[in-house]
Design a protein around this motif. Structure first.
Motif, PDB file in Angstrom:
ATOM      1  N   TRP A  52       0.815  -1.384   0.190  1.00  0.00           N
ATOM      2  CA  TRP A  52      -0.010  -0.285  -0.097  1.00  0.00           C
ATOM      3  C   TRP A  52       0.695   1.170   0.028  1.00  0.00           C
ATOM      4  O   TRP A  52       1.712   1.190   0.562  1.00  0.00           O
ATOM      5  CB  TRP A  52      -0.832  -0.099   1.287  1.00  0.00           C
ATOM      6  CG  TRP A  52      -1.916  -0.970   1.413  1.00  0.00           C
ATOM      7  CD1 TRP A  52      -1.913  -2.317   1.888  1.00  0.00           C
ATOM      8  CD2 TRP A  52      -3.566  -0.694   0.998  1.00  0.00           C
ATOM      9  NE1 TRP A  52      -3.235  -2.831   1.622  1.00  0.00           N
ATOM     10  CE2 TRP A  52      -4.049  -2.059   1.236  1.00  0.00           C
ATOM     11  CE3 TRP A  52      -4.132   0.395   0.529  1.00  0.00           C
ATOM     12  CZ2 TRP A  52      -5.464  -2.120   1.301  1.00  0.00           C
ATOM     13  CZ3 TRP A  52      -5.198  -0.006   0.452  1.00  0.00           C
ATOM     14  CH2 TRP A  52      -6.195  -1.050   0.711  1.00  0.00           C
ATOM     15  N   ASP A  53       0.275   2.340  -0.743  1.00  0.00           N
ATOM     16  CA  ASP A  53       0.789   3.608  -0.633  1.00  0.00           C
ATOM     17  C   ASP A  53      -0.035   4.189   0.804  1.00  0.00           C
ATOM     18  O   ASP A  53      -1.018   3.517   0.984  1.00  0.00           O
ATOM     19  CB  ASP A  53       0.585   4.409  -1.785  1.00  0.00           C
ATOM     20  CG  ASP A  53       0.597   6.093  -1.505  1.00  0.00           C
ATOM     21  OD1 ASP A  53       1.776   6.471  -1.099  1.00  0.00           O
ATOM     22  OD2 ASP A  53      -0.667   6.727  -1.716  1.00  0.00           O
ATOM     23  N   VAL A  54       0.622   5.028   1.326  1.00  0.00           N
ATOM     24  CA  VAL A  54      -0.212   5.807   2.597  1.00  0.00           C
ATOM     25  C   VAL A  54      -0.866   6.697   2.357  1.00  0.00           C
ATOM     26  O   VAL A  54      -2.268   6.880   2.448  1.00  0.00           O
ATOM     27  CB  VAL A  54       0.828   5.735   3.771  1.00  0.00           C
ATOM     28  CG1 VAL A  54       0.093   6.622   4.927  1.00  0.00           C
ATOM     29  CG2 VAL A  54       1.422   4.528   4.072  1.00  0.00           C
ATOM     30  N   ASP A  55      -0.097   8.155   2.087  1.00  0.00           N
ATOM     31  CA  ASP A  55      -0.747   9.356   1.845  1.00  0.00           C
ATOM     32  C   ASP A  55      -1.780   9.459   0.518  1.00  0.00           C
ATOM     33  O   ASP A  55      -1.477   9.328  -0.504  1.00  0.00           O
ATOM     34  CB  ASP A  55       0.229  10.412   1.648  1.00  0.00           C
ATOM     35  CG  ASP A  55       1.210  10.469   2.944  1.00  0.00           C
ATOM     36  OD1 ASP A  55       1.061  10.140   3.796  1.00  0.00           O
ATOM     37  OD2 ASP A  55       2.320  11.056   2.678  1.00  0.00           O
ATOM     38  N   ASP A  56      -3.065   9.983   1.077  1.00  0.00           N
ATOM     39  CA  ASP A  56      -4.248   9.704   0.133  1.00  0.00           C
ATOM     40  C   ASP A  56      -4.633   8.818  -0.472  1.00  0.00           C
ATOM     41  O   ASP A  56      -5.567   8.594  -1.417  1.00  0.00           O
ATOM     42  CB  ASP A  56      -3.905  11.109  -1.002  1.00  0.00           C
ATOM     43  CG  ASP A  56      -4.005  12.329  -0.276  1.00  0.00           C
ATOM     44  OD1 ASP A  56      -4.573  12.835   0.614  1.00  0.00           O
ATOM     45  OD2 ASP A  56      -3.101  13.405  -0.890  1.00  0.00           O
ATOM     46  N   THR A  57      -4.246   7.631   0.316  1.00  0.00           N
ATOM     47  CA  THR A  57      -4.561   6.240  -0.325  1.00  0.00           C
ATOM     48  C   THR A  57      -5.301   5.812   0.822  1.00  0.00           C
ATOM     49  O   THR A  57      -6.577   5.616   0.912  1.00  0.00           O
ATOM     50  CB  THR A  57      -3.434   5.290  -0.641  1.00  0.00           C
ATOM     51  OG1 THR A  57      -3.096   6.001  -1.893  1.00  0.00           O
ATOM     52  CG2 THR A  57      -3.984   3.917  -1.063  1.00  0.00           C
ATOM     53  N   ILE A  58      -4.780   5.692   2.012  1.00  0.00           N
ATOM     54  CA  ILE A  58      -5.087   4.939   3.296  1.00  0.00           C
ATOM     55  C   ILE A  58      -5.467   6.255   4.431  1.00  0.00           C
ATOM     56  O   ILE A  58      -6.568   6.455   4.959  1.00  0.00           O
ATOM     57  CB  ILE A  58      -4.271   4.090   4.022  1.00  0.00           C
ATOM     58  CG1 ILE A  58      -3.929   2.873   3.365  1.00  0.00           C
ATOM     59  CG2 ILE A  58      -4.639   3.875   5.514  1.00  0.00           C
ATOM     60  CD1 ILE A  58      -2.867   1.833   3.850  1.00  0.00           C
ATOM     61  N   GLY A 111      -2.191   2.485  -4.973  1.00  0.00           N
ATOM     62  CA  GLY A 111      -1.806   3.864  -4.590  1.00  0.00           C
ATOM     63  C   GLY A 111      -2.731   4.817  -5.335  1.00  0.00           C
ATOM     64  O   GLY A 111      -3.416   4.704  -6.462  1.00  0.00           O
ATOM     65  N   ASP A 112      -2.726   6.330  -4.979  1.00  0.00           N
ATOM     66  CA  ASP A 112      -3.403   7.317  -5.457  1.00  0.00           C
ATOM     67  C   ASP A 112      -2.869   7.800  -6.630  1.00  0.00           C
ATOM     68  O   ASP A 112      -3.644   8.667  -7.331  1.00  0.00           O
ATOM     69  CB  ASP A 112      -4.103   8.099  -4.455  1.00  0.00           C
ATOM     70  CG  ASP A 112      -2.675   9.003  -4.002  1.00  0.00           C
ATOM     71  OD1 ASP A 112      -1.917   8.348  -3.544  1.00  0.00           O
ATOM     72  OD2 ASP A 112      -2.840  10.325  -4.265  1.00  0.00           O
ATOM     73  N   LYS A 113      -1.624   7.830  -6.875  1.00  0.00           N
ATOM     74  CA  LYS A 113      -0.927   8.368  -8.059  1.00  0.00           C
ATOM     75  C   LYS A 113      -0.562   7.632  -9.198  1.00  0.00           C
ATOM     76  O   LYS A 113       0.014   6.689  -9.004  1.00  0.00           O
ATOM     77  CB  LYS A 113       0.490   9.093  -7.496  1.00  0.00           C
ATOM     78  CG  LYS A 113       0.184  10.203  -6.519  1.00  0.00           C
ATOM     79  CD  LYS A 113       1.462  11.050  -6.659  1.00  0.00           C
ATOM     80  CE  LYS A 113       1.209  12.303  -5.961  1.00  0.00           C
ATOM     81  NZ  LYS A 113       1.173  12.397  -4.379  1.00  0.00           N
ATOM     82  N   LEU A 114      -1.313   7.848 -10.539  1.00  0.00           N
ATOM     83  CA  LEU A 114      -1.103   7.112 -11.595  1.00  0.00           C
ATOM     84  C   LEU A 114       0.462   6.904 -11.890  1.00  0.00           C
ATOM     85  O   LEU A 114       0.704   5.892 -12.242  1.00  0.00           O
ATOM     86  CB  LEU A 114      -1.980   7.769 -12.782  1.00  0.00           C
ATOM     87  CG  LEU A 114      -1.796   7.160 -13.887  1.00  0.00           C
ATOM     88  CD1 LEU A 114      -2.227   5.696 -13.997  1.00  0.00           C
ATOM     89  CD2 LEU A 114      -2.562   7.727 -15.057  1.00  0.00           C
ATOM     90  N   VAL A 165       3.539   7.782 -10.347  1.00  0.00           N
ATOM     91  CA  VAL A 165       4.283   7.114  -9.227  1.00  0.00           C
ATOM     92  C   VAL A 165       3.662   6.054  -8.572  1.00  0.00           C
ATOM     93  O   VAL A 165       4.961   5.177  -8.498  1.00  0.00           O
ATOM     94  CB  VAL A 165       4.227   8.490  -7.936  1.00  0.00           C
ATOM     95  CG1 VAL A 165       5.211   7.652  -6.891  1.00  0.00           C
ATOM     96  CG2 VAL A 165       4.875   9.750  -8.396  1.00  0.00           C
ATOM     97  N   ASP A 166       2.822   5.708  -8.438  1.00  0.00           N
ATOM     98  CA  ASP A 166       2.153   4.412  -7.888  1.00  0.00           C
ATOM     99  C   ASP A 166       1.824   3.314  -8.853  1.00  0.00           C
ATOM    100  O   ASP A 166       2.501   2.387  -9.047  1.00  0.00           O
ATOM    101  CB  ASP A 166       1.052   4.659  -6.904  1.00  0.00           C
ATOM    102  CG  ASP A 166       1.271   5.458  -5.931  1.00  0.00           C
ATOM    103  OD1 ASP A 166       2.444   5.427  -5.166  1.00  0.00           O
ATOM    104  OD2 ASP A 166       0.616   6.315  -5.576  1.00  0.00           O
ATOM    105  N   ALA A 167       0.768   3.679  -9.946  1.00  0.00           N
ATOM    106  CA  ALA A 167       0.275   2.713 -10.707  1.00  0.00           C
ATOM    107  C   ALA A 167       1.438   2.156 -11.710  1.00  0.00           C
ATOM    108  O   ALA A 167       1.633   1.108 -12.007  1.00  0.00           O
ATOM    109  CB  ALA A 167      -0.907   2.796 -11.203  1.00  0.00           C
TER     110      ALA A 167
HETATM  111 MG   LIG Z   1      -0.247   8.798  -2.359  1.00  0.00          MG
END
Ligand SMILES: [Mg+2]
Length: 224
Positions: free
Chosen positions: A7-13, A175-178, A180-182
């Protein structure tokens, strides 16, 4: 078959944006300053300028924090005064910390091993997850400050998979960032889930699953 979810944390969880907004508005008010959208916008503009100087190596972390405060209050402050101003903000930010309403039930429901991979500070994320009562869900909590690399670098995702002793094909990343995360997770060979809470118009790139709430997550993971 998925065996673990990272998991990403910020703005995801963790509702970083909402918690920060509440903390800043309460702090501005407590400091006797205007506490409104214009003040928020000015703070973020000043913070971004300071962040660029930090990233360029022109400021230490302490200097970066003090530079934001001094520019924002627009009067000379000693280091002690600037640090105290920032500490008062941090206290109100921490008091406003909150997880998204769908986070706890999603974490509870998943029949997989779970871990955190965040581009943040280990100390901050350990503290936040503990304060929100969510830390027990995660076998590993890895942040870029100690990993020495950051998302979207595939090395960060592969280090997290190695910590779980699983190949990337057995791991999903949420994660919430396309970008950086996905996209980063997909490039490293993980199953990529993009949490797009805002429902943006951006098309979903191939090889990435898109959800708008965490309640949709388990169905997507089961289909991986
Ligand atoms: Mg995030």
């Amino acid at each position: 078959m998925i065996e673990a979810v990272l998991w990403d944390v910020d703005d995801t969880i963790f509702d970083f944006t909402g918690s920060e907004r509440t903390g800043l508005l309460r702090h501005f008010e407590a400091e006797g300053m205007p506490s409104d959208e214009a003040a928020l916008e000015r703070w973020h503009r000043i913070a971004e300028t300071a962040r660029r100087r930090l990233a360029a190596g022109r400021l230490t972390y302490d200097e970066y924090r003090r530079a934001r405060v001094r520019t924002f209050v627009d009067r000379p402050l000693t280091d002690i005064e600037a640090d105290a101003w920032h500490d008062r903000y941090e206290a109100l930010f921490a008091a406003a910390w909150s997880a998204f309403p769908d986070a706890a039930s999603a974490l509870d429901a998943l029949p997989y091993r779970q871990g955190i991979l965040s581009n943040s500070s280990t100390v901050h994320q350990e503290r936040r997850m503990a304060a929100l009562g969510l830390r027990h869900h995660f076998e590993v909590l890895l942040c870029s400050d100690r990993l020495g690399c950051a998302k979207p670098d595939p090395k960060a995702f592969l280090a997290a998979c190695a910590a779980l002793e699983l190949p990337p094909a057995r791991v999903a990343y949420v994660g919430d960032k396309l970008d950086v995360d996905a996209v980063g997770a997909r490039s490293a060979g993980l199953h990529a889930i993009w949490l797009d809470r805002a429902g943006t118009a951006t098309p979903t790139p191939s090889g990435i699953r898109r959800i708008s709430t965490l309640t949709e997550l388990s169905a997507h993971l089961a289909a991986c």
